[in-house]
Design a protein around this motif. Structure first.
Motif, PDB file in Angstrom:
ATOM      1  N   GLY A  20       6.489 -12.964   8.797  1.00  0.00           N
ATOM      2  CA  GLY A  20       5.950 -11.682   8.341  1.00  0.00           C
ATOM      3  C   GLY A  20       5.315 -11.804   6.967  1.00  0.00           C
ATOM      4  N   SER A  21       5.967 -12.540   6.077  1.00  0.00           N
ATOM      5  CA  SER A  21       5.408 -12.770   4.738  1.00  0.00           C
ATOM      6  C   SER A  21       4.129 -13.586   4.818  1.00  0.00           C
ATOM      7  N   ILE A  23       1.999 -13.743   7.343  1.00  0.00           N
ATOM      8  CA  ILE A  23       0.941 -12.899   7.899  1.00  0.00           C
ATOM      9  C   ILE A  23       0.436 -11.918   6.840  1.00  0.00           C
ATOM     10  N   THR A  24       1.334 -11.375   6.024  1.00  0.00           N
ATOM     11  CA  THR A  24       0.936 -10.470   4.943  1.00  0.00           C
ATOM     12  C   THR A  24       0.014 -11.179   3.957  1.00  0.00           C
ATOM     13  N   LEU A  25       0.345 -12.419   3.591  1.00  0.00           N
ATOM     14  CA  LEU A  25      -0.506 -13.185   2.676  1.00  0.00           C
ATOM     15  C   LEU A  25      -1.893 -13.416   3.276  1.00  0.00           C
ATOM     16  N   ILE A  27      -3.439 -11.611   5.556  1.00  0.00           N
ATOM     17  CA  ILE A  27      -4.157 -10.341   5.642  1.00  0.00           C
ATOM     18  C   ILE A  27      -4.664  -9.896   4.269  1.00  0.00           C
ATOM     19  N   LYS A  28      -3.885 -10.116   3.225  1.00  0.00           N
ATOM     20  CA  LYS A  28      -4.269  -9.681   1.876  1.00  0.00           C
ATOM     21  C   LYS A  28      -5.242 -10.635   1.199  1.00  0.00           C
ATOM     22  N   THR A 100      -5.080  -8.287  -6.199  1.00  0.00           N
ATOM     23  CA  THR A 100      -4.753  -7.448  -5.050  1.00  0.00           C
ATOM     24  C   THR A 100      -3.251  -7.233  -4.998  1.00  0.00           C
ATOM     25  N   ASP A 101      -2.857  -6.074  -4.488  1.00  0.00           N
ATOM     26  CA  ASP A 101      -1.437  -5.773  -4.323  1.00  0.00           C
ATOM     27  C   ASP A 101      -0.920  -6.482  -3.074  1.00  0.00           C
ATOM     28  N   LEU A 102       0.204  -7.157  -3.203  1.00  0.00           N
ATOM     29  CA  LEU A 102       0.833  -7.753  -2.029  1.00  0.00           C
ATOM     30  C   LEU A 102       1.800  -6.757  -1.408  1.00  0.00           C
ATOM     31  N   PHE A 103       2.742  -6.298  -2.219  1.00  0.00           N
ATOM     32  CA  PHE A 103       3.652  -5.240  -1.796  1.00  0.00           C
ATOM     33  C   PHE A 103       4.333  -4.700  -3.039  1.00  0.00           C
TER      34      PHE A 103
END
Length: 121
Positions: A20-21, A23-25, A27-28, A100-103
């Motif tokens: 999940g982490s 995939i988040t990276l 996407i961002k 950019t904001d990651l989370f």
């Protein structure tokens, strides 16, 4: 007595969090790198321009701005592109960073630095 095989609940949870982490990276950060590749291609394509060495600095900047507009590069400040002429060659320097904001309160900063020397055709 048989022994159990397979992943435990904790193992599955860790794997899900990891992927999940990841995939988040992607996407961002992916669009940031794609925009940088587009910017590089727009600037490198100037080398195919006829009489590039005869154009003024303002004309070169206008060509770059138009190419970035056509390629739909948004949120980029064209003033960061430094153009100067020397010895019949056009030198283009580009140094910028994207945040950019990651989370929540965690940000990522990506820094780019490119230099080009072109003569045109």
């Amino acid at each position: 007595m048989k022994t159990q095989r397979g992943a435990s609940t904790l193992g599955i949870l860790i794997a899900v969090l990891f992927f999940g982490s990841l995939i988040t990276l992607v996407i961002k950060l992916g669009p940031i790198y794609l925009d940088d590749i587009t910017i590089q291609e727009a600037i490198e394509s100037l080398n195919d321009t006829d009489n590039l060495d005869n154009l003024s600095v303002r004309d070169v900047q206008t060509l770059i701005r138009k190419r970035l507009s056509v390629n739909n590069v948004d949120g980029f400040d064209e003033k960061l592109i430094k153009v100067h002429k020397e010895d019949g060659k056009v030198h283009i320097d580009l140094e910028y960073e994207v945040r950019t904001d990651l989370f929540q309160n965690v940000d990522a900063v990506v820094h780019f630095n490119h230099a080009y020397e072109m003569t045109g055709q």
